[in-house]
Scaffold this active site. Structure first.
Site, PDB file in Angstrom:
ATOM      1  N   SER A  57       0.832  -1.208   0.000  1.00 47.56           N
ATOM      2  CA  SER A  57       0.000   0.000   0.000  1.00 47.56           C
ATOM      3  C   SER A  57       0.866   1.258   0.000  1.00 47.56           C
ATOM      4  O   SER A  57       0.487   2.287  -0.564  1.00 47.56           O
ATOM      5  CB  SER A  57      -0.915   0.006   1.222  1.00 47.56           C
ATOM      6  OG  SER A  57      -1.690  -1.169   1.270  1.00 47.56           O
ATOM      7  N   LYS A  61       0.544   4.035  -2.880  1.00 43.30           N
ATOM      8  CA  LYS A  61       0.276   5.442  -2.561  1.00 43.30           C
ATOM      9  C   LYS A  61       1.386   6.344  -3.095  1.00 43.30           C
ATOM     10  O   LYS A  61       1.108   7.427  -3.618  1.00 43.30           O
ATOM     11  CB  LYS A  61       0.148   5.612  -1.052  1.00 43.30           C
ATOM     12  CG  LYS A  61      -0.254   7.020  -0.641  1.00 43.30           C
ATOM     13  CD  LYS A  61      -1.438   6.995   0.279  1.00 43.30           C
ATOM     14  CE  LYS A  61      -2.007   8.342   0.604  1.00 43.30           C
ATOM     15  NZ  LYS A  61      -3.050   8.219   1.644  1.00 43.30           N
ATOM     16  N   ARG A 112      -7.369  18.092   7.131  1.00 40.12           N
ATOM     17  CA  ARG A 112      -8.446  17.953   6.148  1.00 40.12           C
ATOM     18  C   ARG A 112      -9.738  17.555   6.841  1.00 40.12           C
ATOM     19  O   ARG A 112      -9.771  16.568   7.553  1.00 40.12           O
ATOM     20  CB  ARG A 112      -8.101  16.889   5.100  1.00 40.12           C
ATOM     21  CG  ARG A 112      -6.972  17.360   4.218  1.00 40.12           C
ATOM     22  CD  ARG A 112      -6.890  16.575   2.948  1.00 40.12           C
ATOM     23  NE  ARG A 112      -5.683  17.021   2.258  1.00 40.12           N
ATOM     24  CZ  ARG A 112      -5.350  16.674   1.033  1.00 40.12           C
ATOM     25  NH1 ARG A 112      -6.145  15.851   0.367  1.00 40.12           N
ATOM     26  NH2 ARG A 112      -4.256  17.116   0.472  1.00 40.12           N
ATOM     27  N   LYS A 119     -16.631  13.050   1.568  1.00 46.02           N
ATOM     28  CA  LYS A 119     -16.286  12.616   0.216  1.00 46.02           C
ATOM     29  C   LYS A 119     -17.534  12.106  -0.500  1.00 46.02           C
ATOM     30  O   LYS A 119     -18.531  11.746   0.130  1.00 46.02           O
ATOM     31  CB  LYS A 119     -15.248  11.486   0.283  1.00 46.02           C
ATOM     32  CG  LYS A 119     -13.865  11.943   0.739  1.00 46.02           C
ATOM     33  CD  LYS A 119     -12.843  10.824   0.519  1.00 46.02           C
ATOM     34  CE  LYS A 119     -11.469  11.235   1.056  1.00 46.02           C
ATOM     35  NZ  LYS A 119     -10.469  10.167   0.906  1.00 46.02           N
ATOM     36  N   GLU A 146      -0.223  10.121  10.181  1.00 44.68           N
ATOM     37  CA  GLU A 146      -1.576  10.628   9.966  1.00 44.68           C
ATOM     38  C   GLU A 146      -2.468  10.264  11.140  1.00 44.68           C
ATOM     39  O   GLU A 146      -2.474   9.114  11.582  1.00 44.68           O
ATOM     40  CB  GLU A 146      -2.174  10.041   8.675  1.00 44.68           C
ATOM     41  CG  GLU A 146      -3.540  10.654   8.361  1.00 44.68           C
ATOM     42  CD  GLU A 146      -4.202  10.044   7.125  1.00 44.68           C
ATOM     43  OE1 GLU A 146      -4.351  10.748   6.125  1.00 44.68           O
ATOM     44  OE2 GLU A 146      -4.572   8.846   7.195  1.00 44.68           O
ATOM     45  N   ALA A 158     -16.392   3.085   7.398  1.00 52.54           N
ATOM     46  CA  ALA A 158     -15.124   3.246   6.678  1.00 52.54           C
ATOM     47  C   ALA A 158     -14.386   1.911   6.552  1.00 52.54           C
ATOM     48  O   ALA A 158     -13.766   1.631   5.524  1.00 52.54           O
ATOM     49  CB  ALA A 158     -14.246   4.273   7.389  1.00 52.54           C
ATOM     50  N   ILE A 160     -15.727  -1.044   6.358  1.00 49.19           N
ATOM     51  CA  ILE A 160     -16.417  -1.827   5.329  1.00 49.19           C
ATOM     52  C   ILE A 160     -16.086  -1.311   3.938  1.00 49.19           C
ATOM     53  O   ILE A 160     -15.754  -2.072   3.038  1.00 49.19           O
ATOM     54  CB  ILE A 160     -17.941  -1.777   5.582  1.00 49.19           C
ATOM     55  CG1 ILE A 160     -18.256  -2.574   6.844  1.00 49.19           C
ATOM     56  CG2 ILE A 160     -18.700  -2.319   4.396  1.00 49.19           C
ATOM     57  CD1 ILE A 160     -19.595  -2.210   7.433  1.00 49.19           C
ATOM     58  N   GLU A 161     -16.142   0.009   3.788  1.00 48.39           N
ATOM     59  CA  GLU A 161     -15.833   0.588   2.479  1.00 48.39           C
ATOM     60  C   GLU A 161     -14.421   0.197   2.039  1.00 48.39           C
ATOM     61  O   GLU A 161     -14.176  -0.119   0.883  1.00 48.39           O
ATOM     62  CB  GLU A 161     -15.939   2.122   2.522  1.00 48.39           C
ATOM     63  CG  GLU A 161     -15.949   2.746   1.129  1.00 48.39           C
ATOM     64  CD  GLU A 161     -15.082   3.981   1.017  1.00 48.39           C
ATOM     65  OE1 GLU A 161     -14.300   4.282   1.945  1.00 48.39           O
ATOM     66  OE2 GLU A 161     -15.190   4.657  -0.028  1.00 48.39           O
ATOM     67  N   HIS A 162     -13.494   0.229   3.005  1.00 44.94           N
ATOM     68  CA  HIS A 162     -12.102  -0.068   2.702  1.00 44.94           C
ATOM     69  C   HIS A 162     -11.955  -1.481   2.135  1.00 44.94           C
ATOM     70  O   HIS A 162     -11.298  -1.683   1.112  1.00 44.94           O
ATOM     71  CB  HIS A 162     -11.282   0.084   3.985  1.00 44.94           C
ATOM     72  CG  HIS A 162      -9.816   0.084   3.744  1.00 44.94           C
ATOM     73  ND1 HIS A 162      -9.194   1.035   2.979  1.00 44.94           N
ATOM     74  CD2 HIS A 162      -8.834  -0.747   4.174  1.00 44.94           C
ATOM     75  CE1 HIS A 162      -7.896   0.790   2.929  1.00 44.94           C
ATOM     76  NE2 HIS A 162      -7.657  -0.292   3.640  1.00 44.94           N
TER      77      HIS A 162
END
Lengths: 214, 214, 214, 214
Positions: A57, A61, A112, A119, A146, A158, A160-162
């Site tokens: 990852s 990125k 942010r 989003k 981060e 989040a 689950i989305e990931h």
């Protein structure tokens, strides 16, 4: 045999200081949590997790951000801290607590706000990039990390989305995307109901904690 | 001075075996979780917690159930284990796994299904009372323990309801009761959306886990 | 390519139940420790560790014991528990506590007393092989496990001997063997001095614990 | 009601930042340990513990040092870290690693070498007092903390001496004092034997660790 690659990385060694940063930051934010639970009987921090980004990852990125491998330490979320809150309003308090440390044991590089500006996917969270100094056997190192601040409901969604994005390599089929949006809506609704009932719950939890400590 | 109380309890000693039971049961259910994650890349158990009931709550419950202090060990939930699932359907699988142990390292005494028959308050969970033998320095002891199986959303709601009931000593004002029901509805909705998208998510998580273990 | 081996093993799966056994046994012996600390303010168990034998060491041991790969589960110490005591006399008490469980949650298969009959190398410890049942998602499994009971000084020495034997593949040069024997003598002497002063120390520790708990 | 006491302390609140300092320092020294194990396959740090001084002991020490209660934060060892080494020589390396951080995340206030200059009682250890800044919800606080560096054998003896001194309130009877000195001699002898065999052991451990990580 000639190694033709200009730049190779011993990932195990490379990640060692990031692992240290994650450990230190977890302890520090858990301390804040405990301090507030004892002083105010309520903490805006519910729990704290930390993780190291996987090498694959990191490479993905870096490619996406146009960062060459020689400067891979510019990838901002190799070290990641996640702070979970019970209520949406707690997020602001946590952000304030972090800003207060700016120039002390960490420096804030960027913020942010995906809460006020969620989003398109439905993703909501507050992100902060910090520069954090650690002391190693070889001297001081400053690393990027981060910090994501979110409610339990935001986190649930989040996660689950990931994994769905991972499965579909970012190309979610329309019906999955639709279902995910419906789940985001349900999570959002849960956060809203929680906010409505917030003062009631906080008082109740304070009473409950106080009794439990007897 | 004459001690007039017929029955006094050294609570610290009394609770010691229950603490041991909680520790053992936590380890055992976490093992099941790890076993299934590795074999099937998906586990119906998301995480497991355990707790000892506070002395004041044991006394309250004994009074409510009409159990005299001499037989306080009949209070069924002095030792409590909570098993959290991601999806409603996982609960049945977990219940099956526990039934399979009946007569082995535990005996099932009673089951209550507050999922199919939710309480008026909105409370949902599956409850099992077991009898569990532990080995102490003084020999074997058999203790009652309660296992609650629920989704993350059910757990979130139940935790809030518990602290509000504590605050209002069980007499929730109508507007609080109303809000709580709205939150239960939101939690229920989140569970429903999750069930709809369940197969998608499970497959995605399996892929994700497999990759992470490389 | 033809795989000529009659029997191959998926070690990850094979070791899973052993890992579970180690976790359960650690929790169980730590419970005994805590129970005795609270009841008698002194525990013969100072601390407990557990480990899984490495695959290469399992294969070595199976070969040494003449156990074929199809019956590798007969290697008695794939799951290992180590119980550390402060005083030599505590070892007997711990052994009694384990014997008392025979036929309950474990069965004793064999005992070896390397305290009264120390090995030529200087090694001292009390070994017990047990058969231990665990409940898995696939039903009950009975596994062998080894429990080693020793003092802190014995453990210190044994750890060093183990790594030296590893380095020299069991063929220690005479001067290393000599030095190791001198260290064993120093460890033995420390145990003897401790035994002499034992009652003094135990009373002092009890007082100290009691004060600390106020 | 007039509170006549000139100075009262809410100890729970007072100790909170010290607890945080202990947690952070434990994580930091454990990181150094892991870093060196991975880079050099040997770490001079074997393990790290931390503790908060009990209130009664803080008061005793303040009285002994002539520190008034208003300045109780001058007691140097309210937060205590203990670093255990396998060999006497490792202690110097650990001290160097700490000195290297002076002016970074901590300041060294004082050092005392009870290794080269052991106490009459037989006590041996290296002591460092540091000033350590922590970030709390109320801003930065600088606290004193004591770091003790010692071998496992020194630690074993010191723990026993501590509880005996507690029992006899510092007035050890001559025969106990004598026995304790004999135990100190045995511990010292064990350290000496270990030093003789040091290079052998370190090489063996490196090999062993490397194999274990395969």
């Amino acid at each position: 045999m000639v190694n033709r690659r200009v730049h190779t990385i011993d990932w195990d060694r490379f990640l060692l200081p990031y692992e240290q940063a994650v450990e230190e930051l977890k302890v520090k934010f858990r301390s804040i949590r405990n301090e507030l639970k004892r002083k105010e009987e309520y903490s805006p921090i519910e729990f704290v997790t930390g993780r190291l980004k996987k090498v694959s990852s990191i490479l993905d990125k870096a490619a996406r951000l146009g960062i060459p491998l020689e400067r891979v330490e510019e990838v901002p979320d190799i070290a990641g801290i996640r702070i979970m809150c019970q209520f949406v309003d707690d997020i602001d308090r946590v952000v304030q607590l972090i800003r207060q440390r700016d120039g002390r044991d960490m420096e804030i590089v960027e913020e942010r706000d995906y809460i006020r500006h969620q989003k398109d996917s439905g993703y909501r969270s507050y992100h902060m990039i910090i520069r954090y100094p650690i002391q190693t056997a070889e001297g001081e190192k400053k690393l990027l990390a981060e910090i994501q601040v979110r409610t339990l409901a935001m986190n649930f969604w989040a996660t689950i989305e990931h994994s769905l994005n991972y499965k579909y390599k970012g190309n979610l089929p329309p019906q999955v995307r639709e279902r995910l949006r419906a789940a985001a809506e349900a999570a959002f609704q849960l956060d809203r109901e929680m906010s409505e009932i917030r003062e009631e719950i906080k008082q109740a939890q304070r009473l409950f904690e106080r009794k439990s400590n007897l």
